[in-house]
Design an enzyme around this catalytic site. Structure first.
Site, mmCIF file in Angstrom:
data_model
loop_
_atom_site.group_PDB
_atom_site.id
_atom_site.type_symbol
_atom_site.label_atom_id
_atom_site.label_comp_id
_atom_site.label_asym_id
_atom_site.label_seq_id
_atom_site.Cartn_x
_atom_site.Cartn_y
_atom_site.Cartn_z
ATOM 1 N N SER A 169 0.842 -1.190 0.000
ATOM 2 C CA SER A 169 0.000 0.000 0.000
ATOM 3 C C SER A 169 0.880 1.243 0.000
ATOM 4 O O SER A 169 1.670 1.439 -0.923
ATOM 5 C CB SER A 169 -0.972 -0.037 1.184
ATOM 6 O OG SER A 169 -1.940 0.986 1.078
ATOM 7 N N GLU B 138 -1.757 -1.999 -8.131
ATOM 8 C CA GLU B 138 -3.029 -2.314 -7.471
ATOM 9 C C GLU B 138 -3.539 -1.036 -6.842
ATOM 10 O O GLU B 138 -2.817 -0.047 -6.744
ATOM 11 C CB GLU B 138 -2.833 -3.401 -6.413
ATOM 12 C CG GLU B 138 -1.845 -3.058 -5.293
ATOM 13 C CD GLU B 138 -2.395 -2.152 -4.197
ATOM 14 O OE1 GLU B 138 -3.615 -2.212 -3.941
ATOM 15 O OE2 GLU B 138 -1.612 -1.394 -3.605
ATOM 16 N N HIS C 159 -5.128 -4.930 -1.784
ATOM 17 C CA HIS C 159 -5.786 -4.814 -0.479
ATOM 18 C C HIS C 159 -6.743 -5.990 -0.269
ATOM 19 O O HIS C 159 -7.957 -5.839 -0.221
ATOM 20 C CB HIS C 159 -6.510 -3.474 -0.385
ATOM 21 C CG HIS C 159 -5.580 -2.314 -0.257
ATOM 22 N ND1 HIS C 159 -4.753 -1.893 -1.291
ATOM 23 C CD2 HIS C 159 -5.316 -1.474 0.786
ATOM 24 C CE1 HIS C 159 -4.038 -0.853 -0.886
ATOM 25 N NE2 HIS C 159 -4.359 -0.584 0.363
#
Length: 331
Positions: free
Chosen positions: A126, A230, A301
């Site tokens: 992330s 992502e 995630h």
């Protein structure tokens, strides 16, 4: 007038990737909070128990538990914990407790001379993308885009990570086989946007964070790379905007292949009937590149995501939806 930022291909970028030492049972690993503070301070107990269950010894940074607004301490203090972990000979790897936002804020305060001289695996995902890419650009050693220390670490997360980081294995990543009560599997399917195989250095992470580093000296050279990205909670038009920015900045035109992972909660609200789907956005932006591309890989995630070694050579097969690691991530 102050000098502007360094060009994308930063002059300090190392020419060859280096391998951090592999992890061994009983190793001490550092715990850092480079972005948001934890939602519940009690979770720190579970984080340390998770690290011990790996056979490792947790060593929290001095400022773990601090809070500064929505951040886990000031920028200087969060950077100081990272610098200390790489200067500490007892620490063999560094795990981020969580992401959120804030890693990019610490980049100007990092001691890249010390970090470069002491290669150690950095593990997280992330917002950790800012550190992964900065390390690739400025330190030149492999890091791991994988679960944070506070992630669930189920069997499907732990075993591939152990193989990669402890055993120096070179796995091939493929999505899990779902047990749908259907004649044809629907969940965990991948889709080839443009079929074919490609080889290159794995570089990427969170799309939003990657785009935020454009024009800074913390972005590595993507020429010939396998770009993996992502995201989460980004509606289709914003994904479109970010991919367009990567194209206009010349990044997409340099890569050898692209893997788009999971984009969780990325369906916008209140779209008109004529709105584009995420798959259509990816088709429009990535198919014209003329390189192998597929979407739906199991990283992002989600629970039990791949642990992708940033900086090593890999081969993707867009038709079957696999990422094959071609060299060990650790020495």
């Amino acid at each position: 007038m102050a000098a502007g930022p360094a060009p994308l291909r930063a002059a300090l970028a190392p020419t060859a990737v280096r391998k951090p030492p592999r992890l061994r049972q009983g190793d001490v690993v550092g715990l850092i909070e480079p972005a948001f503070f934890p939602d519940d301070p009690y979770d720190m107990r579970f984080v340390q128990e998770t690290i011990r269950a790996m056979g490792l010894v947790p060593k929290p940074g001095r400022h773990v538990g601090d809070r500064y607004g929505y951040l886990a301490g000031t920028d200087v203090d969060r950077a100081a914990d990272i610098n200390a972990m790489y200067a500490d000979p007892e620490v063999k790897a560094v795990f981020a407790i969580r992401g959120g936002w804030g890693c990019a804020r610490v980049l100007p305060f990092l001691d890249f001379r010390t970090i470069t001289a002491n290669p150690k695996l950095l593990v997280g995902f992330s917002d950790l993308t800012a550190l992964h890419l900065a390390f690739a650009a400025r330190a030149g050693f492999v890091t791991v885009h994988g679960p944070n220390a506070s992630s669930s670490w189920g069997k499907d997360s732990w075993e591939p990570f152990r193989a990669l980081a402890f055993d120096a294995a070179t796995p091939t990543y493929a999505n899990p086989q779902a047990h749908d009560d259907r004649l044809v599997q629907r969940s965990w399917r991948t889709r080839a946007i443009r079929a074919g195989k490609a080889r290159g250095k794995l570089l990427g992470g969170n799309l939003s964070v990657l785009v935020s580093l454009l024009g800074t000296p913390y972005l590595p050279d993507f020429t010939g790379a396998i770009l993996f990205v992502e995201d989460t909670e980004e509606p289709e038009y914003r994904v479109d905007r970010m991919l367009t920015q990567l194209r206009l900045a010349g990044i997409l035109g340099r890569v050898a292949g692209v893997v788009f992972g999971q984009c969780t909660k990325c369906q916008g609200d209140g779209q008109s009937y004529g709105g584009f789907t995420l798959s259509e956005v990816l088709q429009q932006n990535l198919a014209p590149l003329g390189v192998p591309v597929y979407e739906g890989a199991a990283f992002g995630h989600i629970a039990n995501q791949f642990s992708l070694p940033v900086g090593v050579r890999a081969e993707i097969d867009a038709e079957v939806g696999t990422i094959r690691i071609l060299e060990p991530a650790v020495s």
